[in-house]
Design an enzyme around this catalytic site. Structure first.
Site, mmCIF file in Angstrom:
data_model
loop_
_atom_site.group_PDB
_atom_site.id
_atom_site.type_symbol
_atom_site.label_atom_id
_atom_site.label_comp_id
_atom_site.label_asym_id
_atom_site.label_seq_id
_atom_site.Cartn_x
_atom_site.Cartn_y
_atom_site.Cartn_z
ATOM 1 N N GLU A 1 0.809 -1.221 0.000
ATOM 2 C CA GLU A 1 0.000 0.000 0.000
ATOM 3 C C GLU A 1 0.846 1.278 0.000
ATOM 4 O O GLU A 1 0.320 2.363 -0.234
ATOM 5 C CB GLU A 1 -0.977 -0.013 1.192
ATOM 6 C CG GLU A 1 -2.012 -1.117 1.049
ATOM 7 C CD GLU A 1 -2.930 -1.280 2.253
ATOM 8 O OE1 GLU A 1 -4.148 -1.411 2.052
ATOM 9 O OE2 GLU A 1 -2.413 -1.298 3.388
ATOM 10 N N ASP B 1 -12.040 -5.726 -3.262
ATOM 11 C CA ASP B 1 -12.955 -6.875 -3.188
ATOM 12 C C ASP B 1 -14.321 -6.363 -2.731
ATOM 13 O O ASP B 1 -14.463 -5.193 -2.385
ATOM 14 C CB ASP B 1 -12.430 -7.942 -2.212
ATOM 15 C CG ASP B 1 -12.266 -7.400 -0.810
ATOM 16 O OD1 ASP B 1 -11.186 -6.883 -0.523
ATOM 17 O OD2 ASP B 1 -13.234 -7.438 -0.024
HETATM 18 N N1 ADE Z 1 -9.547 -4.541 3.193
HETATM 19 C C1 ADE Z 1 -9.725 -4.936 1.918
HETATM 20 N N2 ADE Z 1 -10.785 -5.770 1.834
HETATM 21 C C2 ADE Z 1 -11.280 -5.900 3.081
HETATM 22 C C3 ADE Z 1 -12.344 -6.623 3.632
HETATM 23 N N3 ADE Z 1 -13.123 -7.392 2.867
HETATM 24 N N4 ADE Z 1 -12.569 -6.535 4.969
HETATM 25 C C4 ADE Z 1 -11.779 -5.763 5.742
HETATM 26 N N5 ADE Z 1 -10.743 -5.066 5.270
HETATM 27 C C5 ADE Z 1 -10.495 -5.118 3.942
#
Ligand code: ADE
Length: 229
Positions: free
Chosen positions: A11, A196
């Site tokens: 990141e 996601d």
């Molecule tokens: N960071 C990226 N995706 C995530 C997720 N599904 N839950 C928590 N933090 C995240």
């Protein structure tokens, strides 16, 4: 001096690679790298996942470097249908979705500071939005980010957080960095690119899209600093 914190190396590594005259310092188990980033004095750190890692790192950074503002950047899971993988979410505020002392207090109310919603700096948010729009290639959303010590990957967890807070994105550090900033009076920003959908596909999407999403966030920071914001 400005401060930048990501949870994972991926990141911040593209920004760290551009840091001129880097000087490394360690406080506890956090490593800080300061130098000149696109013409501005900056300090970078990788805090590790989760709220306590993030808050400790943010507080050490604030006390040691006195940043004019502190940005938490990285990736997040989508919590809204129109927020898609690769999109950018800029927080106007953050909540800690797993903070719950009900029935003593309303769910989410953080004791001591007596806030449920942790503010992000309006001026920094506007500059981030402009920078994100200038980078282009993805949709830019401004709204609430939900933070907690869980990787959200089930429909039940996603639905519970959505029902309580209606956030645009979920992640594990932003609300903790905002908490530390609030306690020290430091303007805070949260910039997150979607990796996601915080659902049953997350375990596959996250590894596939994190690198792309992290690249988007870092491109926005480059633009922000290059514009002299
Ligand atoms: N960071 C990226 N995706 C995530 C997720 N599904 N839950 C928590 N933090 C995240």
């Amino acid at each position: 001096m400005i401060g930048l914190i990501g949870a994972m190396n991926v990141e911040v590594e593209a920004l760290e690679a551009r840091l001129e005259n880097p000087v490394r310092e360690t406080i506890g188990m956090d490593t800080f790298v300061r130098g000149t980033l696109f013409g501005q004095e900056a300090v970078l750190a990788v805090c590790g996942p989760g709220k306590i890692n993030a808050a400790l790192c943010a507080q050490s950074m604030i006390l040691r470097y006195h940043p004019a503002w502190l940005l938490n950047l990285g990736v997040a899971g989508s919590m809204a249908a129109d927020v898609r993988i690769g999109d950018m979410v800029i927080a106007n505020a953050a909540v800690q979705h797993d903070y719950d002392t009900s029935p003593l207090d309303p769910p989410g109310l953080i004791s001591k500071i007596n806030l449920t919603t942790l503010p992000c700096d309006a001026g920094l948010r506007e500059r981030l939005k402009k920078a994100a729009e200038a980078v282009g290639g993805f949709h830019v959303h401004v709204g609430l980010v939900a933070t907690g010590d869980q990787f959200i990957h089930t429909d039940e967890a996603r639905a519970r957080i959505r029902e309580m807070y209606h956030p645009l994105a979920v992640e594990m550090e932003g609300g903790a960095v905002a908490h530390a900033c609030y306690m020290h009076g430091v303007p805070c920003g949260i910039l997150r690119s979607i990796s996601d959908n915080a659902n049953t596909d997350s375990h596959m999407d996250y590894p596939s899209f994190t690198r792309l999403a992290a690249a988007h966030s870092q491109a926005v920071v480059e633009r922000l600093l290059t514009e002299g914001a």
